[in-house]
Motif scaffolding. Sequence first.
Motif, PDB file in Angstrom:
ATOM      1  N   MET A   1      36.600  43.982  44.218  1.00 11.28           N
ATOM      2  CA  MET A   1      35.537  43.006  44.139  1.00 11.28           C
ATOM      3  C   MET A   1      34.737  43.051  45.447  1.00 11.28           C
ATOM      4  SD  MET A   1      35.793  38.903  43.516  1.00 11.28           S
ATOM      5  CE  MET A   1      36.149  38.749  41.785  1.00 11.28           C
ATOM      6  N   SER A   2      33.408  43.030  45.356  1.00  8.20           N
ATOM      7  CA  SER A   2      32.569  43.124  46.547  1.00  8.20           C
ATOM      8  C   SER A   2      32.555  41.798  47.296  1.00  8.20           C
ATOM      9  CB  SER A   2      31.145  43.525  46.159  1.00  8.20           C
ATOM     10  OG  SER A   2      30.471  42.440  45.542  1.00  8.20           O
ATOM     11  N   LEU A   3      32.127  41.848  48.533  1.00  9.89           N
ATOM     12  CA  LEU A   3      32.029  40.652  49.353  1.00  9.89           C
ATOM     13  C   LEU A   3      31.001  39.681  48.765  1.00  9.89           C
ATOM     14  CD1 LEU A   3      33.211  39.458  51.909  1.00  9.89           C
ATOM     15  CD2 LEU A   3      31.430  40.598  53.225  1.00  9.89           C
ATOM     16  N   TYR A   4      29.937  40.236  48.193  1.00  7.68           N
ATOM     17  CA  TYR A   4      28.916  39.406  47.544  1.00  7.68           C
ATOM     18  C   TYR A   4      29.501  38.676  46.338  1.00  7.68           C
ATOM     19  CZ  TYR A   4      24.408  38.058  45.567  1.00  7.68           C
ATOM     20  OH  TYR A   4      23.339  37.341  45.072  1.00  7.68           O
ATOM     21  N   ALA A   5      30.320  39.354  45.560  1.00 10.13           N
ATOM     22  CA  ALA A   5      30.977  38.727  44.408  1.00 10.13           C
ATOM     23  C   ALA A   5      31.933  37.627  44.888  1.00 10.13           C
ATOM     24  CB  ALA A   5      31.724  39.765  43.585  1.00 10.13           C
ATOM     25  N   ASP A   6      32.620  37.887  46.005  1.00  7.21           N
ATOM     26  CA  ASP A   6      33.502  36.864  46.579  1.00  7.21           C
ATOM     27  C   ASP A   6      32.696  35.632  46.993  1.00  7.21           C
ATOM     28  OD1 ASP A   6      35.674  38.522  46.239  1.00  7.21           O
ATOM     29  OD2 ASP A   6      35.730  39.185  48.336  1.00  7.21           O
ATOM     30  N   TRP A   7      31.528  35.870  47.598  1.00  5.75           N
ATOM     31  CA  TRP A   7      30.644  34.771  48.008  1.00  5.75           C
ATOM     32  C   TRP A   7      30.188  33.970  46.785  1.00  5.75           C
ATOM     33  CZ3 TRP A   7      28.750  31.082  50.694  1.00  5.75           C
ATOM     34  CH2 TRP A   7      27.480  30.594  50.477  1.00  5.75           C
ATOM     35  N   LYS A   8      29.747  34.653  45.746  1.00  6.16           N
ATOM     36  CA  LYS A   8      29.296  33.966  44.526  1.00  6.16           C
ATOM     37  C   LYS A   8      30.444  33.168  43.906  1.00  6.16           C
ATOM     38  CE  LYS A   8      24.985  34.995  44.121  1.00  6.16           C
ATOM     39  NZ  LYS A   8      23.981  33.944  44.245  1.00  6.16           N
ATOM     40  N   ASN A   9      31.616  33.751  43.889  1.00 12.38           N
ATOM     41  CA  ASN A   9      32.801  33.076  43.350  1.00 12.38           C
ATOM     42  C   ASN A   9      33.112  31.808  44.152  1.00 12.38           C
ATOM     43  OD1 ASN A   9      35.068  32.793  41.639  1.00 12.38           O
ATOM     44  ND2 ASN A   9      36.363  33.830  43.138  1.00 12.38           N
ATOM     45  N   LEU A  10      32.999  31.913  45.465  1.00 13.61           N
ATOM     46  CA  LEU A  10      33.231  30.777  46.337  1.00 13.61           C
ATOM     47  C   LEU A  10      32.225  29.653  46.068  1.00 13.61           C
ATOM     48  CD1 LEU A  10      35.214  30.210  48.680  1.00 13.61           C
ATOM     49  CD2 LEU A  10      33.480  31.074  50.241  1.00 13.61           C
ATOM     50  N   VAL A  59      32.752  32.276  61.550  1.00 10.20           N
ATOM     51  CA  VAL A  59      32.810  31.976  60.120  1.00 10.20           C
ATOM     52  C   VAL A  59      33.602  33.065  59.404  1.00 10.20           C
ATOM     53  CG1 VAL A  59      30.617  30.706  60.108  1.00 10.20           C
ATOM     54  CG2 VAL A  59      30.611  33.169  59.650  1.00 10.20           C
ATOM     55  N   SER A  60      33.948  32.801  58.143  1.00  6.79           N
ATOM     56  CA  SER A  60      34.640  33.815  57.342  1.00  6.79           C
ATOM     57  C   SER A  60      33.641  34.887  56.895  1.00  6.79           C
ATOM     58  CB  SER A  60      35.278  33.167  56.110  1.00  6.79           C
ATOM     59  OG  SER A  60      34.266  32.727  55.219  1.00  6.79           O
ATOM     60  N   ASN A  61      34.161  35.999  56.434  1.00 10.75           N
ATOM     61  CA  ASN A  61      33.295  37.081  55.926  1.00 10.75           C
ATOM     62  C   ASN A  61      32.430  36.588  54.770  1.00 10.75           C
ATOM     63  OD1 ASN A  61      34.493  38.777  57.778  1.00 10.75           O
ATOM     64  ND2 ASN A  61      35.848  39.744  56.299  1.00 10.75           N
ATOM     65  N   GLU A  62      33.019  35.761  53.897  1.00 15.54           N
ATOM     66  CA  GLU A  62      32.285  35.263  52.725  1.00 15.54           C
ATOM     67  C   GLU A  62      31.150  34.327  53.147  1.00 15.54           C
ATOM     68  OE1 GLU A  62      36.229  36.632  51.586  1.00 15.54           O
ATOM     69  OE2 GLU A  62      35.640  35.092  53.029  1.00 15.54           O
ATOM     70  N   ILE A  63      31.394  33.486  54.124  1.00 15.75           N
ATOM     71  CA  ILE A  63      30.345  32.575  54.615  1.00 15.75           C
ATOM     72  C   ILE A  63      29.238  33.377  55.288  1.00 15.75           C
ATOM     73  CG2 ILE A  63      29.826  30.692  56.234  1.00 15.75           C
ATOM     74  CD1 ILE A  63      31.354  29.785  53.711  1.00 15.75           C
ATOM     75  N   PHE A  64      29.604  34.403  56.036  1.00 16.48           N
ATOM     76  CA  PHE A  64      28.575  35.248  56.656  1.00 16.48           C
ATOM     77  C   PHE A  64      27.788  35.990  55.575  1.00 16.48           C
ATOM     78  CE2 PHE A  64      26.694  38.752  59.031  1.00 16.48           C
ATOM     79  CZ  PHE A  64      26.108  38.033  60.063  1.00 16.48           C
TER      80      PHE A  64
END
Length: 167
Positions: A1-10, A59-64
Amino acid sequence: MSLYADWKNLCENHANNDEEIKFWQNYLESEAGIYNEILNNKIDVVEGVVSELAAKYGVSNEIFMGFMDGINESIEESLDLEAIEADTQVSIKIDWEKLYYNMLAAEAHWLYELEGWNGILSPETRKTITKDYNRSRIVVKENKIGRNDPCPCGSGKKYKKCCGKNK
């Protein structure tokens, strides 16, 4: 799963409304902190490995990733967000005027009112950008054809007897 997908999921998956409100409050605080540091230090280009940049700004990778998602329309060369991972090298060259305009459009007063803008854009420039933004929101209606006006088709008849007859 990409970091962008993780961000959207969050962003999208919250157990309840209170949890969602808390998430966004924390994110907006983190985002303001990143922008504050960038503006106060007049950093034109944010570059480095995503995970190192996230650590630098606390910040976390997802927040960045969320920060990069938000600033993506305000940089000189857009990023392919789907392809970015924690170990990806990024270079974010900021277009200050575009960033200020987009903050106005997002109604992000906690960002466009930061003190750091004073050293980057003059008050006159910010006022001009604000005027341009406000002008872009004004809806101008075209003149309506009156029923007794000449028909725009050029027949010479009144609109009500020509093209307006079938309306």
